[in-house]
Design a protein around this motif. Sequence first.
Motif, PDB file in Angstrom:
ATOM      1  N   ALA A 181       0.682 -36.466   3.759  1.00 47.17           N
ATOM      2  CA  ALA A 181       1.919 -36.497   4.597  1.00 47.17           C
ATOM      3  C   ALA A 181       1.786 -38.160   5.075  1.00 47.17           C
ATOM      4  CB  ALA A 181       1.724 -35.822   6.141  1.00 47.17           C
ATOM      5  N   ASN A 182       0.950 -38.766   5.190  1.00 42.28           N
ATOM      6  CA  ASN A 182       0.932 -40.241   5.625  1.00 42.28           C
ATOM      7  C   ASN A 182       1.806 -40.877   4.369  1.00 42.28           C
ATOM      8  OD1 ASN A 182      -1.719 -41.235   7.820  1.00 42.28           O
ATOM      9  ND2 ASN A 182      -0.441 -39.776   7.910  1.00 42.28           N
ATOM     10  N   LEU A 183       1.489 -40.562   3.061  1.00 38.89           N
ATOM     11  CA  LEU A 183       2.098 -41.338   2.004  1.00 38.89           C
ATOM     12  C   LEU A 183       3.320 -40.960   2.058  1.00 38.89           C
ATOM     13  CD1 LEU A 183      -0.730 -40.649  -0.697  1.00 38.89           C
ATOM     14  CD2 LEU A 183      -0.278 -42.851   0.468  1.00 38.89           C
ATOM     15  N   TYR A 184       3.917 -39.687   2.376  1.00 39.82           N
ATOM     16  CA  TYR A 184       5.324 -39.386   2.079  1.00 39.82           C
ATOM     17  C   TYR A 184       6.199 -39.896   3.429  1.00 39.82           C
ATOM     18  CZ  TYR A 184       3.457 -36.663  -1.763  1.00 39.82           C
ATOM     19  OH  TYR A 184       3.069 -36.278  -2.907  1.00 39.82           O
ATOM     20  N   GLY A 185       5.382 -40.502   4.380  1.00 44.18           N
ATOM     21  CA  GLY A 185       6.078 -40.960   5.703  1.00 44.18           C
ATOM     22  C   GLY A 185       6.403 -39.719   6.556  1.00 44.18           C
ATOM     23  N   ILE A 186       5.558 -38.636   6.516  1.00 44.69           N
ATOM     24  CA  ILE A 186       5.748 -37.578   7.626  1.00 44.69           C
ATOM     25  C   ILE A 186       4.933 -37.581   8.553  1.00 44.69           C
ATOM     26  CG2 ILE A 186       5.995 -35.050   7.941  1.00 44.69           C
ATOM     27  CD1 ILE A 186       6.381 -35.127   4.523  1.00 44.69           C
ATOM     28  N   ASP A 214      -0.533 -55.283  -1.635  1.00 44.15           N
ATOM     29  CA  ASP A 214      -0.968 -56.612  -1.341  1.00 44.15           C
ATOM     30  C   ASP A 214      -1.040 -57.298  -2.850  1.00 44.15           C
ATOM     31  OD1 ASP A 214      -2.110 -59.148  -0.550  1.00 44.15           O
ATOM     32  OD2 ASP A 214      -3.361 -58.159   0.820  1.00 44.15           O
ATOM     33  N   GLY A 215      -0.331 -58.306  -3.377  1.00 43.06           N
ATOM     34  CA  GLY A 215      -0.573 -58.684  -4.768  1.00 43.06           C
ATOM     35  C   GLY A 215      -0.689 -57.752  -5.678  1.00 43.06           C
ATOM     36  N   SER A 216      -1.614 -57.656  -6.399  1.00 41.26           N
ATOM     37  CA  SER A 216      -1.873 -56.660  -7.384  1.00 41.26           C
ATOM     38  C   SER A 216      -2.677 -55.528  -6.732  1.00 41.26           C
ATOM     39  CB  SER A 216      -2.410 -57.255  -8.665  1.00 41.26           C
ATOM     40  OG  SER A 216      -3.606 -57.784  -8.229  1.00 41.26           O
ATOM     41  N   GLY A 217      -3.216 -55.726  -5.722  1.00 40.79           N
ATOM     42  CA  GLY A 217      -4.091 -54.740  -5.204  1.00 40.79           C
ATOM     43  C   GLY A 217      -3.230 -53.953  -4.163  1.00 40.79           C
ATOM     44  N   LEU A 218      -4.263 -53.145  -3.439  1.00 38.65           N
ATOM     45  CA  LEU A 218      -3.573 -52.294  -2.219  1.00 38.65           C
ATOM     46  C   LEU A 218      -4.593 -52.291  -0.956  1.00 38.65           C
ATOM     47  CD1 LEU A 218      -1.372 -49.901  -2.321  1.00 38.65           C
ATOM     48  CD2 LEU A 218      -3.446 -48.235  -2.832  1.00 38.65           C
ATOM     49  N   ARG A 219      -3.967 -52.462  -0.105  1.00 36.56           N
ATOM     50  CA  ARG A 219      -4.771 -52.679   1.160  1.00 36.56           C
ATOM     51  C   ARG A 219      -4.651 -51.356   1.981  1.00 36.56           C
ATOM     52  NH1 ARG A 219      -4.616 -57.887   2.625  1.00 36.56           N
ATOM     53  NH2 ARG A 219      -6.696 -57.933   2.826  1.00 36.56           N
ATOM     54  N   MET A 220      -5.749 -50.679   2.589  1.00 33.70           N
ATOM     55  CA  MET A 220      -5.944 -49.366   3.203  1.00 33.70           C
ATOM     56  C   MET A 220      -6.352 -49.905   4.593  1.00 33.70           C
ATOM     57  SD  MET A 220      -8.246 -46.279   2.482  1.00 33.70           S
ATOM     58  CE  MET A 220      -8.020 -44.888   3.551  1.00 33.70           C
ATOM     59  N   PRO A 235      -5.376 -42.027  -2.577  1.00 33.24           N
ATOM     60  CA  PRO A 235      -4.338 -41.830  -3.370  1.00 33.24           C
ATOM     61  C   PRO A 235      -4.493 -42.207  -4.788  1.00 33.24           C
ATOM     62  CG  PRO A 235      -3.884 -43.671  -1.962  1.00 33.24           C
ATOM     63  CD  PRO A 235      -5.252 -43.237  -1.552  1.00 33.24           C
ATOM     64  N   ALA A 236      -3.706 -41.410  -5.574  1.00 33.61           N
ATOM     65  CA  ALA A 236      -3.436 -41.912  -7.130  1.00 33.61           C
ATOM     66  C   ALA A 236      -3.476 -43.200  -7.354  1.00 33.61           C
ATOM     67  CB  ALA A 236      -2.564 -40.867  -7.582  1.00 33.61           C
ATOM     68  N   ALA A 237      -2.886 -44.171  -6.592  1.00 32.60           N
ATOM     69  CA  ALA A 237      -2.486 -45.276  -6.899  1.00 32.60           C
ATOM     70  C   ALA A 237      -3.783 -46.171  -6.984  1.00 32.60           C
ATOM     71  CB  ALA A 237      -1.566 -45.984  -6.095  1.00 32.60           C
ATOM     72  N   THR A 238      -4.846 -45.816  -6.511  1.00 33.18           N
ATOM     73  CA  THR A 238      -6.276 -46.403  -6.373  1.00 33.18           C
ATOM     74  C   THR A 238      -6.980 -46.105  -7.785  1.00 33.18           C
ATOM     75  OG1 THR A 238      -7.627 -44.557  -5.286  1.00 33.18           O
ATOM     76  CG2 THR A 238      -6.529 -46.498  -3.915  1.00 33.18           C
ATOM     77  N   ILE A 239      -6.608 -45.217  -8.532  1.00 28.65           N
ATOM     78  CA  ILE A 239      -7.268 -44.796  -9.876  1.00 28.65           C
ATOM     79  C   ILE A 239      -7.040 -46.158 -10.540  1.00 28.65           C
ATOM     80  CG2 ILE A 239      -7.198 -43.515 -12.014  1.00 28.65           C
ATOM     81  CD1 ILE A 239      -5.855 -41.278 -10.442  1.00 28.65           C
ATOM     82  N   GLY A 240      -7.915 -46.689 -11.226  1.00 30.87           N
ATOM     83  CA  GLY A 240      -7.918 -48.076 -11.912  1.00 30.87           C
ATOM     84  C   GLY A 240      -7.956 -49.074 -10.925  1.00 30.87           C
ATOM     85  N   MET A 241      -8.551 -49.166  -9.642  1.00 28.91           N
ATOM     86  CA  MET A 241      -8.782 -50.276  -8.676  1.00 28.91           C
ATOM     87  C   MET A 241     -10.258 -50.076  -8.369  1.00 28.91           C
ATOM     88  SD  MET A 241      -5.448 -50.434  -6.255  1.00 28.91           S
ATOM     89  CE  MET A 241      -3.730 -50.728  -6.961  1.00 28.91           C
ATOM     90  N   LYS A 242     -10.554 -51.376  -8.180  1.00 24.97           N
ATOM     91  CA  LYS A 242     -12.064 -51.061  -7.483  1.00 24.97           C
ATOM     92  C   LYS A 242     -11.879 -51.501  -5.933  1.00 24.97           C
ATOM     93  CE  LYS A 242     -15.062 -55.050  -8.781  1.00 24.97           C
ATOM     94  NZ  LYS A 242     -13.931 -56.147  -9.188  1.00 24.97           N
ATOM     95  N   GLU A 246      -9.689 -50.622  13.640  1.00 24.56           N
ATOM     96  CA  GLU A 246      -9.387 -50.497  12.368  1.00 24.56           C
ATOM     97  C   GLU A 246      -9.876 -51.082  11.179  1.00 24.56           C
ATOM     98  OE1 GLU A 246      -4.456 -50.029  11.934  1.00 24.56           O
ATOM     99  OE2 GLU A 246      -5.170 -52.103  11.426  1.00 24.56           O
ATOM    100  N   LEU A 247     -10.181 -50.473  10.257  1.00 24.67           N
ATOM    101  CA  LEU A 247     -10.808 -50.641   9.128  1.00 24.67           C
ATOM    102  C   LEU A 247      -9.779 -51.173   8.223  1.00 24.67           C
ATOM    103  CD1 LEU A 247     -13.750 -48.179   8.015  1.00 24.67           C
ATOM    104  CD2 LEU A 247     -14.105 -50.373   8.576  1.00 24.67           C
ATOM    105  N   ASP A 248     -10.154 -52.536   7.550  1.00 25.10           N
ATOM    106  CA  ASP A 248      -9.229 -52.908   6.437  1.00 25.10           C
ATOM    107  C   ASP A 248      -9.908 -52.944   5.207  1.00 25.10           C
ATOM    108  OD1 ASP A 248      -7.802 -54.790   4.851  1.00 25.10           O
ATOM    109  OD2 ASP A 248      -6.835 -55.602   6.676  1.00 25.10           O
ATOM    110  N   ILE A 249      -9.536 -52.064   4.377  1.00 28.05           N
ATOM    111  CA  ILE A 249     -10.165 -51.933   2.959  1.00 28.05           C
ATOM    112  C   ILE A 249      -9.101 -52.641   1.841  1.00 28.05           C
ATOM    113  CG2 ILE A 249     -11.290 -50.273   1.631  1.00 28.05           C
ATOM    114  CD1 ILE A 249     -11.579 -48.482   4.173  1.00 28.05           C
ATOM    115  N   PHE A 250      -9.833 -53.179   0.968  1.00 24.85           N
ATOM    116  CA  PHE A 250      -8.956 -53.878  -0.178  1.00 24.85           C
ATOM    117  C   PHE A 250      -9.262 -53.410  -1.527  1.00 24.85           C
ATOM    118  CE2 PHE A 250      -7.588 -57.082  -2.977  1.00 24.85           C
ATOM    119  CZ  PHE A 250      -6.187 -57.227  -2.700  1.00 24.85           C
ATOM    120  N   PHE A 251      -8.431 -52.762  -2.369  1.00 26.53           N
ATOM    121  CA  PHE A 251      -8.672 -52.332  -3.463  1.00 26.53           C
ATOM    122  C   PHE A 251      -7.932 -53.317  -4.473  1.00 26.53           C
ATOM    123  CE2 PHE A 251      -8.965 -48.576  -0.890  1.00 26.53           C
ATOM    124  CZ  PHE A 251      -9.984 -47.839  -1.692  1.00 26.53           C
TER     125      PHE A 251
END
Length: 397
Positions: free
Chosen positions: A236-241, A328-334, A373-380, A390-395
């Motif tokens: 739901a969070n990913l789809y904006g609901i 965030d750049g080539s990564g993803l910030r959660m 989420p699926a986008a983190t496959i292939g990220m570390k 708030e926790l700020d986690i970077f992949f």
Amino acid sequence: MLRIIIYTGKGGTGKTVNSCSTAVHLADNNYKTLILSSDPAHTLSDAFMTGYIGNEPAKVLDNLFALQIDPVIEINKNFSSILSYIVSVFFSKGIDETLSYEIAMLPGMTQLFSLLKIEEALKYGDYDAIVLDMPASGEALRYLYFPKLAGSIGRKLTGFTGVFSGFAKMFQPFSGFSTSQSNLPPSNVLLNELDLLSRLESLSKSITDSSITSLRLVANPDTFSIENAKRALMSANLYGINVDLVIINKIMPKESSDSYFANWSRFQNNKVEEAKSNFYPLPIREAKLYDRELRGIDMLRENASLIFENEDSSNIFYTGKVFEFVQDGSGLRMKLKVPFTDKDDFEIIRYGEQLSIKVRGPTGYVINVIPLPAATIGMKLERSKLVKDELDIFFER
Ligand SMILES: Nc1ncnc2c1ncn2[C@@H]1O[C@H](COP(=O)(O)OP(=O)(O)O)[C@@H](O)[C@H]1O
Ligand SMILES: [Mg+2]
């Protein structure tokens, strides 16, 4: 002001009875309410203990109408020409017709047509509130993105000529559907599709508008249904609901002299505490397990008054994202809100598609396992820090 309230969660947790309770509560408070269910079994008439409820709104109470969606009718109405076109192409490639239908019906599609019933009610009904009892978590919600995808791809591909069948295009890798102009589907298919896309687009607008739609999660005090609800929350969070409430249903009474029940009660109590930190900062309502099956208008009404007390059940109980993902750049910030922890008191470990976050609570450590989420496959998982609550986690890719 119109409200759409959707209940979801694992099977058997109490989605139908909580949807019905909410609908009765809304109607009692003078909102003209429509409750929809797409359960294949006729669960609405079982829950209300009324006569037959079918594919057209039936009056249950003053202000309350109920409709049991028939997915076969809905698919025939909205999708049959597109579906038979896709099937005919599969068939021409030598795939058996029965199998072609199986392949052409994507997972969650039945649910999609159930969601379209909301759009219909919005267009033709004059309801103040619509309650949807939605089985299985999440699947159908992803189709709300489809108009954006199919619409824009279609228009780009075909320039002035209209849309290329976006639905057919999804099957291109398997079937060799051609995208060339000379190979366009017949015009009735395209018209059907244009209509469907615009309806999906308007539905998607209402559902992602947090001032209109709230998704509510129903779970029981057990590991399986809580995990299921967490995945629904993530989607739901990913789809904006907007998710505004979690109901933990079927909680056994605490005091018991019998050791069998005392064990269960202790276990459930821990699960409820765990859920409170897992779903933080979402509000949680606890609902008791009755000494008999919860059904019938009187019991549904009593259940609603225990859950909502004197509040208006159409309230938006929470607005905001529990998880947030930012490119965030080539990564993803959660970003993730966490209760009661401090800078040196948390630990994050990734196990495959899950993230385990251990934080210190008032009575010891609490572990929250979050589906990624699926986008983190292939990220570390690169680094994490705590800023306020708030926790700020970077992949990193
Ligand atoms: N709090 C409760 N106390 C007693 N029975 C309940 C309670 N919540 C649900 N039930 C019963 O559990 C069964 C499943 O509930 P239902 O609402 O159909 O679940 P779902 O729609 O999530 O599959 C029904 O028989 C319902 O009456
Ligand atoms: Mg149900």
